[in-house]
Design an enzyme around this catalytic site. Structure first.
Site, PDB file in Angstrom:
ATOM      1  CB  SER A   1      -0.937   0.010   1.203  1.00 51.25           C
ATOM      2  OG  SER A   1      -0.243   0.507   2.320  1.00 51.25           O
ATOM      3  CE  LYS A   2       1.465   7.002  -3.543  1.00 44.56           C
ATOM      4  NZ  LYS A   2       1.589   7.829  -4.481  1.00 44.56           N
ATOM      5  NE  ARG A   3      -2.373   3.742   4.888  1.00 45.83           N
ATOM      6  CZ  ARG A   3      -2.726   2.595   5.437  1.00 45.83           C
ATOM      7  NH1 ARG A   3      -2.230   2.239   6.595  1.00 45.83           N
ATOM      8  NH2 ARG A   3      -3.577   1.805   4.835  1.00 45.83           N
TER       9      ARG A   3
ATOM     10  N   GLY B   1       5.504   2.836   2.044  1.00 47.34           N
ATOM     11  CA  GLY B   1       6.620   3.151   1.147  1.00 47.34           C
ATOM     12  C   GLY B   1       6.106   3.250  -0.259  1.00 47.34           C
TER      13      GLY B   1
END
Ligand code: GLU
Length: 506
Positions: A254-256, A258
């Protein structure tokens, strides 16, 4: 008659490319190239909450940077266009009207609140959310009345009420779904816009797609797609669902956690070859298990049957390994050109434009304002090439080559148990030995010969000379070796640095 090979990459224009989508487009490309067919770029922009400005241009730009070329798409003419779904609304209307007329779809007038209530009730009873099919068999007169009254409606497909739907995935074989688990899917929303499910099936058919290769998050839609093909009496393409890419902990990328955007990897100085090679092995491996592969080799080795169905694991160290490999295999000239924007970003050289570069090959040192020529930068880069993992590290790794004066603690100059007086003395000796080398034969070999001869004549320890020298030249704990650095810095630059270091010590 066998179909022509035609595949499509069908992203929603979000403004950035997910690393999983990079894998999807790469595999589509590899199949197309290895079987000899056409790759189509189709923009699926009907399901979007809001438009992202410039998203399609950005997408085309990054795909171009990666070297993935399309045969048809919004930016290339083709006989199956338009290739942007929002420009095809008339087409979807025509085909949904066809299903309505054939009694395979129906208008559903149930308003949002009724559906919300229904969903809440189902949730409370722990039932899956399902439309209760109130409008499925409305009498014609009722439909006319509602239409006359201007009531809004969606168009739903009449799904079979019972039985099994058997679908075929090229990797998984047959998969069974129960009709009772399927909702009467919405084909056209009340604003006249098609759902992803409907638009993609209509387009895949009209664009004569032979293989649909996509992520396995679409597996649950698979029976719905097949039922649509059946409703139209169309032959479905072959379907291939790729396994998820997981992070090392086993969770979803997921974007969170990295970077997952290819644009971010690009900004960090990952090379397209490395990214492609890395994602190629996320769910595929060639029969001969070769790891480092050029695009040509991947095309040659690619076979659909060598795709796997177990989840792939995203290992950034592996990506770094590939990036380092491709960096090492560039010519110094190529690598230097690739590093220029990163040197500018690190504030080492002034912003440059490719246009100026072609004419001048000269750059300005951002800090000192002095001119630096391309040959000098090339020599610096050559020294780092072996170690460099990503282009964005180049600024920090080489900054000392571009600064006349830099700060470091005098203690850095001390090798093991030397005292300051001895360090100072050795630096003075090095200075004298270096001075004697004619500028015309200033190479790492002659510098090495001169210094080693000097150390030997003095009966000194190598480390007690070379460590202070290297530290004086670089101001750093770790760097390339002193002779290499001295050669690049030149005679004058090297002497200056040794002098400055000696003067630091009283
Ligand atoms: N538009 C879909 C997506 O964004 C495409 C899925 C498919 O390939 O059918 O992933």
């Amino acid at each position: 008659m066998p179909k022509n090979i035609r595949l499509r990459f069908a992203p929603s224009p979000t403004g950035w490319l997910h690393i999983g989508s990079l894998r999807t487009v790469l595999f589509n490309y590899l199949i197309t190239k290895s079987l000899g067919g056409a790759l189509i770029l189709r923009i699926e922009d009907t399901d979007q909450k809001r438009e992202v400005a410039g998203a399609v241009e950005k997408l085309i730009d990054i795909l171009d940077w990666l070297g993935i070329k399309f045969d048809e798409g919004p930016h290339i003419a083709g006989e199956f266009g338009p290739y942007t779904q929002s420009q095809r609304l008339e087409i979807y209307k025509k085909y949904s009207d066809e299903l309505l007329a054939a009694g395979k779809a129906y208008r559903c007038f149930c308003a949002g609140e009724r559906l919300d209530d229904m969903r809440q009730r189902q949730q409370a009873q722990k039932l899956p959310p399902r439309y209760d099919r109130t409008c499925r068999d409305l009498p014609e007169t009722e439909i006319e009345r509602k239409l006359d009254a201007g009531e809004k409606f969606v168009i739903r497909q009449k799904m079979p009420l019972e039985g099994e739907i058997i679908v075929h995935d090229e990797l998984r074989g047959q998969i069974k779904f129960m009709a009772a688990d399927l909702d009467d899917q919405v084909l056209i929303k009340s604003n006249g816009i098609p759902t992803y499910q409907f638009a993609s099936v209509v387009d895949d058919h009209l664009m004569q797609i032979s293989h649909v290769l996509r992520g396995d998050e679409w597996l649950s839609s698979f029976p719905k797609n097949i039922l649509l093909y059946q409703a139209f009496g169309w032959e479905p393409p072959k379907f291939i669902h790729l396994p998820l890419i997981l992070n090392k902990g086993g969770g979803k990328l997921s974007k969170r956690q990295g970077d997952v955007a290819v644009e971010d990897f690009r900004a960090k100085g990952y090379l397209p070859e490395a990214l492609l090679n890395f994602v190629a092995l996320q769910g595929w491996h060639p029969k001969d298990d070769q790891e480092v592969m050029t695009m040509e080799e991947m095309i040659e080795k690619f076979r659909i049957e060598n795709l796997g169905i177990s989840p792939a694991v995203f290992d950034i160290e592996k990506l770094d390994y590939f990036n380092g490999w491709y960096i090492r295999h560039k010519t110094v000239e190529e690598l230097t050109k690739l590093c220029l924007p990163f040197l500018a970003e690190a504030g080492i050289i002034e912003e440059f434009s490719i246009f100026n570069f072609q004419f001048s090959m000269k750059f300005k040192n951002k800090k000192t304002g002095k001119e630096i020529n391309f040959e000098y930068i090339k020599k610096v880069i050559a020294l780092e090439q072996e170690r460099l993992k990503k282009l964005s590290d180049i600024g920090e790794a080489t900054r000392f080559f571009f600064e006349d004066k830099f700060e470091y603690e005098p203690e850095l100059l001390i090798w093991k148990k030397m005292d300051m007086a001895q360090v100072k003395n050795n630096l003075e000796e090095i200075h004298r030995a270096l001075e004697k080398i004619p500028a015309g034969s200033w190479t790492n070999d002659s510098i090495e010969d001169a210094l080693m001869a000097h150390i030997q004549a003095r009966g000194g320890k190598v480390g007690e000379y070379l460590w202070p020298m290297r530290a004086a030249l670089t101001g750093r704990q770790a760097s390339p070796g002193p002779f290499d650095v001295a050669e690049v810095l030149g005679k004058e630059g090297s002497l200056n640095r040794v002098r400055l270091a000696a003067d630091k010590l009283e």
